[in-house]
Design a protein around this motif. Sequence first.
Motif, PDB file in Angstrom:
ATOM      1  N   GLU A   1      36.742  34.096  30.653  1.00 32.63           N
ATOM      2  CA  GLU A   1      37.826  33.450  31.402  1.00 32.63           C
ATOM      3  C   GLU A   1      37.573  33.564  32.898  1.00 32.63           C
ATOM      4  OE1 GLU A   1      41.252  35.528  30.050  1.00 32.63           O
ATOM      5  OE2 GLU A   1      41.606  34.203  28.346  1.00 32.63           O
ATOM      6  N   LEU A   2      37.053  34.719  33.309  1.00 29.16           N
ATOM      7  CA  LEU A   2      36.757  34.940  34.726  1.00 29.16           C
ATOM      8  C   LEU A   2      35.668  34.005  35.223  1.00 29.16           C
ATOM      9  CD1 LEU A   2      37.180  36.581  37.299  1.00 29.16           C
ATOM     10  CD2 LEU A   2      35.589  38.287  36.401  1.00 29.16           C
ATOM     11  N   LEU A   3      34.645  33.764  34.407  1.00 28.86           N
ATOM     12  CA  LEU A   3      33.578  32.834  34.809  1.00 28.86           C
ATOM     13  C   LEU A   3      34.151  31.439  35.057  1.00 28.86           C
ATOM     14  CD1 LEU A   3      30.655  33.787  32.373  1.00 28.86           C
ATOM     15  CD2 LEU A   3      30.978  34.494  34.748  1.00 28.86           C
ATOM     16  N   ASP A   4      34.993  30.966  34.155  1.00 28.64           N
ATOM     17  CA  ASP A   4      35.613  29.645  34.328  1.00 28.64           C
ATOM     18  C   ASP A   4      36.522  29.632  35.550  1.00 28.64           C
ATOM     19  OD1 ASP A   4      34.331  28.807  32.021  1.00 28.64           O
ATOM     20  OD2 ASP A   4      36.052  29.206  30.720  1.00 28.64           O
ATOM     21  N   PHE A   5      37.260  30.720  35.754  1.00 24.11           N
ATOM     22  CA  PHE A   5      38.175  30.816  36.886  1.00 24.11           C
ATOM     23  C   PHE A   5      37.414  30.750  38.212  1.00 24.11           C
ATOM     24  CE2 PHE A   5      40.355  33.663  39.952  1.00 24.11           C
ATOM     25  CZ  PHE A   5      41.529  32.948  40.122  1.00 24.11           C
ATOM     26  N   ILE A   6      36.294  31.468  38.299  1.00 24.21           N
ATOM     27  CA  ILE A   6      35.512  31.480  39.541  1.00 24.21           C
ATOM     28  C   ILE A   6      34.938  30.101  39.832  1.00 24.21           C
ATOM     29  CG2 ILE A   6      33.407  32.378  40.613  1.00 24.21           C
ATOM     30  CD1 ILE A   6      33.980  35.050  39.263  1.00 24.21           C
TER      31      ILE A   6
END
Length: 340
Positions: A232-237
């Motif tokens: 989720e963090l990868l997509d958010f960044i």
Amino acid sequence: MLLLFIPIGITVDLAEKIGRILENKAPFGDVAVYYMNFTVYFANLLFPLFLFLSVIWFTSKLANNTEIVAFLSSGVSFSRFLRPYIIGSTIVAAFALFLGMYLAPIASQGFNEFKYKYLKKNKQIQKTRDVYRQINDNDYIYISSFLPKRNIGMNFTYEHFEGNELKYKIFADNIRYVEEDSSYRLTSYVKRSYENGVETIETARRQNMKMPFEIEDLAPVEYAAETKSYFELLDFIEAEKRRGSSNIGRYEVVKLKKWSLPVSIFILTIIAVAVSSIKRRGGMGVNLAFGIAIAMVYVFFDKIFGVMAEQSNFPAIIAVWFPNFIFGILAIYLLQNAKR
């Protein structure tokens, strides 16, 4: 070490914050959940350091009882002596990786929500003035101010491009999120459309419409990255990079630390074994004092470089991995000395 720290950490934290908790009438259930999240949140951050101190304590006990001398005198090499530590570190690092990837973000969500709801009620945790965001490749939004508690943005502008050509532009005095139908209500709505050099103007006192963004996209909280699992963090960044966010450094630090913390477990374990495997005149106290000093220096480097990456253009990858690099060299040096 963790079981010793947890009640002490909770007691100290509660003693410091009990006044604000009572003043803001936080329910007992919320406080209990907060300290459960507190335990996981700080255990994740301090996991390598507690392992470091526990290895020093355990190995110093062996050294003081002349057990290590007996091992090495019987023909066991230092590398063979080190093997169980590496196996143990691998198990702990795997758990720390899983904790950081999936469990710590859940704890961070509850921890920060309680903190800003009851302990820091007046602290601003979002950028709420002059918010300019790129939603995707074609859409841009701007609001002069945002009120998170009411989900209202003032002086709203929305621009839609196709290639380099502006197709239409929407203005409104304010934009409000309507939860009932997940739409947005625009007041004093004006839409200017451009087609083949011809401008068309559409106006309305109030207009409800769908928008290609979530209300959280207008002003994400500063701890948003901490509350997301790794993927989720990868997509958010990636989404934040497209939107031109100024907090990319902070988000990158959170992402890279999910990998650097497990690696630091191996480095600190090797340093701990190398330092405490020699029997010293001062006994365990000297080894623990030396270990605590190294731990403080490690935390200092970690915090200083982390802040540099969050507050400037300093590369996050260097900020996160530099302490491991320096202490990795120290680990190799101490290990070579210990073998001799």
